[in-house]
Design a protein around this motif. Structure first.
Motif, PDB file in Angstrom:
ATOM      1  N   THR A  40       0.639  -1.047   0.012  1.00  0.00           N
ATOM      2  CA  THR A  40      -0.045  -0.184   0.193  1.00  0.00           C
ATOM      3  C   THR A  40       1.347   1.095   0.231  1.00  0.00           C
ATOM      4  O   THR A  40       0.114   2.351  -0.322  1.00  0.00           O
ATOM      5  N   TYR A  41       1.908   0.773   0.204  1.00  0.00           N
ATOM      6  CA  TYR A  41       3.171   2.223   0.640  1.00  0.00           C
ATOM      7  C   TYR A  41       3.595   2.552  -0.822  1.00  0.00           C
ATOM      8  O   TYR A  41       4.632   3.339  -1.798  1.00  0.00           O
ATOM      9  N   ILE A  42       3.620   1.531  -2.009  1.00  0.00           N
ATOM     10  CA  ILE A  42       4.056   0.967  -3.071  1.00  0.00           C
ATOM     11  C   ILE A  42       3.086   2.089  -3.873  1.00  0.00           C
ATOM     12  O   ILE A  42       2.248   2.316  -4.322  1.00  0.00           O
ATOM     13  N   ASN A 203      10.177   3.742  -3.667  1.00  0.00           N
ATOM     14  CA  ASN A 203       8.885   4.809  -5.068  1.00  0.00           C
ATOM     15  C   ASN A 203      10.088   5.969  -5.547  1.00  0.00           C
ATOM     16  O   ASN A 203       9.843   5.590  -6.779  1.00  0.00           O
ATOM     17  N   SER A 204      10.926   6.267  -5.589  1.00  0.00           N
ATOM     18  CA  SER A 204      12.190   7.176  -6.395  1.00  0.00           C
ATOM     19  C   SER A 204      12.511   6.854  -7.106  1.00  0.00           C
ATOM     20  O   SER A 204      12.889   6.609  -8.132  1.00  0.00           O
ATOM     21  N   LEU A 205      13.022   5.421  -6.568  1.00  0.00           N
ATOM     22  CA  LEU A 205      13.514   4.795  -7.621  1.00  0.00           C
ATOM     23  C   LEU A 205      13.214   3.720  -8.587  1.00  0.00           C
ATOM     24  O   LEU A 205      13.780   3.683 -10.067  1.00  0.00           O
ATOM     25  N   ILE A 206      11.682   3.627  -8.626  1.00  0.00           N
ATOM     26  CA  ILE A 206      10.801   3.115  -8.858  1.00  0.00           C
ATOM     27  C   ILE A 206      10.682   4.121 -10.343  1.00  0.00           C
ATOM     28  O   ILE A 206      10.455   3.675 -11.131  1.00  0.00           O
ATOM     29  N   SER A 207       9.993   5.160  -9.442  1.00  0.00           N
ATOM     30  CA  SER A 207       9.378   5.882 -11.000  1.00  0.00           C
ATOM     31  C   SER A 207      10.578   6.582 -11.837  1.00  0.00           C
ATOM     32  O   SER A 207      10.157   7.182 -12.786  1.00  0.00           O
TER      33      SER A 207
END
Length: 209
Positions: A40-42, A203-207
């Motif tokens: 839920t935090y992703i 999240n920043s690495l995913i985006s």
């Protein structure tokens, strides 16, 4: 086989529709359900989340710093679970390794980081929270192959009772040598848990992909 490779839970998008999958590996005493609650935090909603569960909620019985042999046959069985899971994602759902992301916490981070060092390739991302490569000090780290600039994040307290900060830094060095794009962060005096800043970095690495 000690751990059942079919004992997995899923969340997020159905695997048949997902363009990205995150494998989430729980720590000692944890569960697949615990790990999936992190989904839920992703922020990215294109993910399917897959969490394997260890027999008796423990991947191997002793500290990850003990001689490898002491944690057998549990360790080999646990590594095999991740191997079979990756093979299924690739064969049954036609996912490329670059569409597969890995997130482990504590014992699950140690297991995940060790498995991936033994099986390096270009993954979507690797997130090892409170963990490091397995084995006693002085373990030979002559893994072969390259991560081909896979983004990797290692986060841990600098005073973690289970994970010496030296092992986090050793893991960073090994992964860098193997061609990963590593971000490592030690949090002063933080407890053995996942913090908000770590999730922000994930999240920043995913985006950034």
């Amino acid at each position: 086989m000690i751990h059942n490779p079919n004992n997995i839970l899923t969340a997020g998008k159905p695997l048949e529709e997902a363009t990205k999958v995150m494998v989430m590996v729980h720590g000692r005493g944890g569960s697949a359900r615990d790990m999936l609650s992190l989904s839920t935090y992703i922020n990215d909603k294109d993910f399917a989340f897959v969490a394997p569960e260890a027999s008796q909620h423990t991947w191997y019985p002793y500290s990850f710093l003990q001689p490898l042999q002491q944690n057998e046959p549990y360790l080999s069985s646990a590594l095999n679970v991740l191997e079979m899971l990756r093979a299924r994602l690739q064969s049954d759902f036609n996912l490329k390794p670059s569409q597969i992301y890995w997130l482990g916490f504590s014992q699950g981070a140690c297991l995940t980081l060790e498995f991936l060092a033994r099986n390096p390739m270009r993954y979507g991302g690797i997130f090892g929270l409170s963990g490091g490569l397995i084995g006693p000090e002085g373990t030979s780290r002559d893994y072969a192959g390259s991560f081909e600039q896979t983004p990797v994040f290692l986060g841990c307290s600098d005073t973690d009772a289970h994970i010496p900060k030296g092992r986090v830094l050793e893991t960073e060095a090994v992964y860098q040598r193997m061609g990963a794009d590593v971000t490592a962060k030690l949090y002063p005096g933080f407890p053995h848990t996942i913090n908000e800043d770590e999730l922000k970095i994930v999240n920043s690495l995913i985006s950034g992909q």
